[in-house]
Design a protein around this motif. Structure first.
Motif, PDB file in Angstrom:
ATOM      1  N   SER A  20      41.899  25.144  35.753  1.00 35.18           N
ATOM      2  CA  SER A  20      41.266  26.012  35.168  1.00 35.18           C
ATOM      3  C   SER A  20      41.776  26.854  34.285  1.00 35.18           C
ATOM      4  O   SER A  20      42.788  26.541  34.111  1.00 35.18           O
ATOM      5  CB  SER A  20      41.515  27.524  36.871  1.00 35.18           C
ATOM      6  OG  SER A  20      42.776  27.655  36.699  1.00 35.18           O
ATOM      7  N   ARG A  22      40.430  30.838  32.359  1.00 34.50           N
ATOM      8  CA  ARG A  22      39.662  31.647  33.523  1.00 34.50           C
ATOM      9  C   ARG A  22      39.770  32.837  31.639  1.00 34.50           C
ATOM     10  O   ARG A  22      41.401  32.663  30.603  1.00 34.50           O
ATOM     11  CB  ARG A  22      40.787  33.306  34.227  1.00 34.50           C
ATOM     12  CG  ARG A  22      39.673  33.926  34.312  1.00 34.50           C
ATOM     13  CD  ARG A  22      40.731  34.706  35.781  1.00 34.50           C
ATOM     14  NE  ARG A  22      39.264  35.761  35.939  1.00 34.50           N
ATOM     15  CZ  ARG A  22      39.677  35.872  37.636  1.00 34.50           C
ATOM     16  NH1 ARG A  22      40.609  35.968  37.982  1.00 34.50           N
ATOM     17  NH2 ARG A  22      38.423  36.599  38.393  1.00 34.50           N
ATOM     18  N   ARG A  24      39.221  36.124  29.723  1.00 38.11           N
ATOM     19  CA  ARG A  24      38.470  38.216  30.189  1.00 38.11           C
ATOM     20  C   ARG A  24      38.670  38.791  28.813  1.00 38.11           C
ATOM     21  O   ARG A  24      39.245  38.507  27.973  1.00 38.11           O
ATOM     22  CB  ARG A  24      39.301  38.667  31.780  1.00 38.11           C
ATOM     23  CG  ARG A  24      38.928  39.884  31.716  1.00 38.11           C
ATOM     24  CD  ARG A  24      39.960  40.807  33.058  1.00 38.11           C
ATOM     25  NE  ARG A  24      39.430  42.004  33.541  1.00 38.11           N
ATOM     26  CZ  ARG A  24      39.480  42.371  34.454  1.00 38.11           C
ATOM     27  NH1 ARG A  24      40.733  42.053  35.059  1.00 38.11           N
ATOM     28  NH2 ARG A  24      38.868  43.673  35.125  1.00 38.11           N
ATOM     29  N   GLU A  33      33.610  38.909  32.180  1.00 40.39           N
ATOM     30  CA  GLU A  33      34.789  37.466  32.728  1.00 40.39           C
ATOM     31  C   GLU A  33      34.837  36.197  32.718  1.00 40.39           C
ATOM     32  O   GLU A  33      32.941  36.822  33.199  1.00 40.39           O
ATOM     33  CB  GLU A  33      35.931  38.117  33.460  1.00 40.39           C
ATOM     34  CG  GLU A  33      35.900  38.625  34.677  1.00 40.39           C
ATOM     35  CD  GLU A  33      36.272  38.453  36.003  1.00 40.39           C
ATOM     36  OE1 GLU A  33      36.667  37.650  36.331  1.00 40.39           O
ATOM     37  OE2 GLU A  33      37.587  39.731  35.669  1.00 40.39           O
ATOM     38  N   GLY A  35      34.971  31.528  34.263  1.00 39.75           N
ATOM     39  CA  GLY A  35      36.572  30.930  34.989  1.00 39.75           C
ATOM     40  C   GLY A  35      35.647  29.177  34.557  1.00 39.75           C
ATOM     41  O   GLY A  35      34.341  29.929  35.066  1.00 39.75           O
TER      42      GLY A  35
END
Length: 93
Positions: A20, A22, A24, A33, A35
């Motif tokens: 994963s 992400r 922001r 943001e 992801g």
């Protein structure tokens, strides 16, 4: 060989590996943001992917947020969309 339908667990499989990321961007009036998550499963379950996008806004001690998640369970199934609204209240400093 285990059956694939064992009380709801078989519907999503047993996770094997997941990756994963992400991103922001803080400091803007509306902080965006995004992801991405990719999960592979054991027991011949298809690989799933999840995409998320959201915005948050700080108002004093409160943070308001809104988001969208698209879940692709794999194997040709359609993408499911989930929406969220939230508020976080910070106590203290």
């Amino acid at each position: 060989q285990l059956p694939l339908d064992i009380g709801g667990i078989g519907a999503s499989g047993f996770p094997d590996t997941a990756v994963s990321a992400r991103l922001r961007v803080p400091g803007l009036p509306l902080s965006p943001e995004a992801g991405y998550t990719k999960t592979s499963y054991l027991l011949d379950q298809p690989t799933s992917e999840s995409f998320t996008f959201g915005l948050s806004l700080n108002i004093g001690a409160a943070e308001l947020s809104a988001g969208w998640e698209g879940l692709d369970p794999g194997a040709g199934a359609g993408i499911s969309s989930y929406y969220s609204l939230g508020m976080t209240w910070s106590f203290g400093d």
